[in-house]
Design a protein around this motif. Structure first.
Motif, mmCIF file in Angstrom:
data_model
loop_
_atom_site.group_PDB
_atom_site.id
_atom_site.type_symbol
_atom_site.label_atom_id
_atom_site.label_comp_id
_atom_site.label_asym_id
_atom_site.label_seq_id
_atom_site.Cartn_x
_atom_site.Cartn_y
_atom_site.Cartn_z
ATOM 1 N N MET A 1 56.002 118.333 30.520
ATOM 2 C CA MET A 1 56.702 118.903 29.365
ATOM 3 C C MET A 1 57.271 120.265 29.732
ATOM 4 O O MET A 1 56.584 121.103 30.293
ATOM 5 N N HIS A 2 58.545 120.449 29.443
ATOM 6 C CA HIS A 2 59.200 121.732 29.716
ATOM 7 C C HIS A 2 58.759 122.751 28.685
ATOM 8 O O HIS A 2 58.844 122.520 27.491
ATOM 9 N N ARG A 3 58.268 123.888 29.138
ATOM 10 C CA ARG A 3 57.791 124.933 28.234
ATOM 11 C C ARG A 3 58.767 126.108 28.229
ATOM 12 O O ARG A 3 59.599 126.253 29.105
ATOM 13 N N LEU A 4 58.607 126.973 27.247
ATOM 14 C CA LEU A 4 59.535 128.091 27.103
ATOM 15 C C LEU A 4 59.326 129.157 28.163
ATOM 16 O O LEU A 4 60.146 130.051 28.307
ATOM 17 N N THR A 5 58.252 129.085 28.928
ATOM 18 C CA THR A 5 57.987 130.096 29.959
ATOM 19 C C THR A 5 57.873 129.467 31.346
ATOM 20 O O THR A 5 57.147 129.931 32.194
ATOM 21 N N PHE A 27 58.181 129.494 18.116
ATOM 22 C CA PHE A 27 58.584 128.091 18.195
ATOM 23 C C PHE A 27 57.692 127.324 19.171
ATOM 24 O O PHE A 27 57.452 127.777 20.290
ATOM 25 N N ASP A 28 57.225 126.170 18.741
ATOM 26 C CA ASP A 28 56.343 125.324 19.550
ATOM 27 C C ASP A 28 57.190 124.406 20.422
ATOM 28 O O ASP A 28 57.769 123.426 19.939
ATOM 29 N N ALA A 29 57.262 124.731 21.718
ATOM 30 C CA ALA A 29 58.084 123.942 22.629
ATOM 31 C C ALA A 29 57.646 122.489 22.703
ATOM 32 O O ALA A 29 58.464 121.601 22.953
ATOM 33 N N GLU A 30 56.365 122.232 22.491
ATOM 34 C CA GLU A 30 55.865 120.861 22.567
ATOM 35 C C GLU A 30 56.470 119.967 21.479
ATOM 36 O O GLU A 30 56.504 118.746 21.609
ATOM 37 N N GLN A 31 56.944 120.592 20.403
ATOM 38 C CA GLN A 31 57.483 119.825 19.283
ATOM 39 C C GLN A 31 59.011 119.783 19.263
ATOM 40 O O GLN A 31 59.595 119.092 18.428
ATOM 41 N N ILE A 32 59.660 120.520 20.146
ATOM 42 C CA ILE A 32 61.124 120.522 20.187
ATOM 43 C C ILE A 32 61.607 119.290 20.940
ATOM 44 O O ILE A 32 61.260 119.088 22.103
ATOM 45 N N VAL A 37 68.433 122.431 22.936
ATOM 46 C CA VAL A 37 67.722 123.512 22.251
ATOM 47 C C VAL A 37 66.590 124.037 23.122
ATOM 48 O O VAL A 37 66.401 125.255 23.272
ATOM 49 N N LEU A 38 65.836 123.143 23.738
ATOM 50 C CA LEU A 38 64.702 123.554 24.555
ATOM 51 C C LEU A 38 65.156 124.367 25.763
ATOM 52 O O LEU A 38 64.590 125.432 26.064
ATOM 53 N N HIS A 39 66.188 123.902 26.461
ATOM 54 C CA HIS A 39 66.679 124.632 27.630
ATOM 55 C C HIS A 39 67.288 125.964 27.224
ATOM 56 O O HIS A 39 67.160 126.961 27.948
ATOM 57 N N LEU A 40 67.938 125.998 26.076
ATOM 58 C CA LEU A 40 68.517 127.252 25.593
ATOM 59 C C LEU A 40 67.430 128.299 25.375
ATOM 60 O O LEU A 40 67.536 129.442 25.839
ATOM 61 N N LEU A 41 66.365 127.918 24.686
ATOM 62 C CA LEU A 41 65.271 128.851 24.433
ATOM 63 C C LEU A 41 64.565 129.263 25.720
ATOM 64 O O LEU A 41 64.120 130.409 25.852
ATOM 65 N N PRO A 123 68.512 119.102 15.797
ATOM 66 C CA PRO A 123 68.370 117.730 15.308
ATOM 67 C C PRO A 123 67.724 117.669 13.929
ATOM 68 O O PRO A 123 66.837 118.457 13.600
ATOM 69 N N ASP A 124 68.253 116.742 13.115
ATOM 70 C CA ASP A 124 67.674 116.405 11.806
ATOM 71 C C ASP A 124 67.730 117.547 10.796
ATOM 72 O O ASP A 124 66.979 117.538 9.816
ATOM 73 N N CYS A 125 68.596 118.531 11.020
ATOM 74 C CA CYS A 125 68.793 119.569 10.012
ATOM 75 C C CYS A 125 69.664 119.032 8.881
ATOM 76 O O CYS A 125 70.486 118.133 9.082
ATOM 77 N N ARG A 126 69.513 119.625 7.693
ATOM 78 C CA ARG A 126 70.332 119.268 6.539
ATOM 79 C C ARG A 126 70.898 120.552 5.948
ATOM 80 O O ARG A 126 70.144 121.405 5.474
ATOM 81 N N ILE A 127 72.213 120.683 5.995
ATOM 82 C CA ILE A 127 72.896 121.843 5.438
ATOM 83 C C ILE A 127 73.662 121.352 4.218
ATOM 84 O O ILE A 127 74.592 120.552 4.337
ATOM 85 N N GLY A 128 73.284 121.825 3.013
ATOM 86 C CA GLY A 128 73.791 121.261 1.779
ATOM 87 C C GLY A 128 74.874 122.098 1.120
ATOM 88 O O GLY A 128 75.350 123.106 1.658
#
Length: 246
Positions: A1-5, A27-32, A37-41, A123-128
């Motif tokens: 798993m790729h981590r933020l550090t 932010f929990d990298a394990e859940q991204i 997004v993960l590589h960006l962070l 992913p899976d965001c909702r902008i109303g």
């Protein structure tokens, strides 16, 4: 798993900075789930570098592959500039999107929503309807279903933005306000001023935080993951992860 550090450069940098300013604190990298997004962070030693990383990403200056733009743009949507709609993402009829913007898989920009200016909608965001997002990273599963504004900010997994919530990103200590802004915004930790290196910086909101309706967040507000915020007109400063903010 790729981590933020995971990168050596980040390990060296993290030895010199406050952990509470790092992406891993919020932010929990394990859940991204989204690799972009993960590589960006993972490239950002502190949360204050994320906005520039988004700009570099969407300008093609980072070696992070972007998804194919095969998502749905419904007839009646207004889309201008470079807008990448990933597979499974939707920009609905009546939405307004001005690039550069990346809309990740499963995200939906609904009718009456506005997204603009170097934003990554995870992913899976909702902008109303009535919600506006500018110069932000939404890491995933963010809900902004009502009239609200989030700018120059980073939102964690599952963050819920209530109606009439607004971030503020400018330091206003004297008038008149100028554009472009000239005064650096600073965060505050343990009574210390932490330079952000930016003249516009809204908020960092960690995973699982619900921002109650009507809340205004002061510039450079830092809210740790799973913090409980009570309804209040204004909030600002630093909230430790898992705390109860009054």
């Amino acid at each position: 798993m790729h981590r933020l550090t995971d990168t050596p450069a980040l390990h060296t940098e993290l030895e010199r900075i406050d952990y509470r300013t790092t992406p891993a604190y919020y932010f929990d990298a394990e859940q991204i789930t989204d690799p972009v997004v993960l590589h960006l962070l993972s490239r950002c030693p502190t949360v204050f570098g994320i906005k520039k990383a988004i700009t570099d990403l969407l300008a093609g200056n980072l070696d992070i592959p972007l998804p194919k733009a095969t998502g749905a743009i419904e007839p009646g949507a207004t889309v201008r500039g470079q807008v990448i709609v990933a597979p499974g993402a939707v920009i609905a009829e009546g939405a307004f999107v001005t690039g550069p913007v990346l809309v990740c898989p499963g995200a939906v920009i609904e009718a009456g929503a506005r997204v603009r200016d170097n934003t990554v909608v995870g992913p899976d965001c909702r902008i109303g309807f009535g919600a506006e997002v500018a110069r932000c990273l939404l890491t995933g599963g963010v809900f902004m279903k009502h009239t609200s504004f989030v700018g120059d900010s980073v939102l964690g997994l599952g963050v819920n933005i209530g109606a009439f919530v607004s971030t503020t990103g400018l330091r206003v200590t004297s008038g008149p306000v100028t554009e472009p802004a000239t005064e650096e915004v600073c965060a505050h930790l343990d009574g210390r001023r932490i330079a952000t290196g930016q003249t516009k910086f809204g908020a960092v909101i960690g995973d699982g935080v619900i921002v109650p309706a009507g809340t205004v967040l002061q510039p450079a507000t830092l809210i740790g993951a799973h913090t409980l915020l009570y309804p209040k007109t204004q909030v600002g400063g630093f909230f430790p992860a898992g705390s109860q903010g009054r």
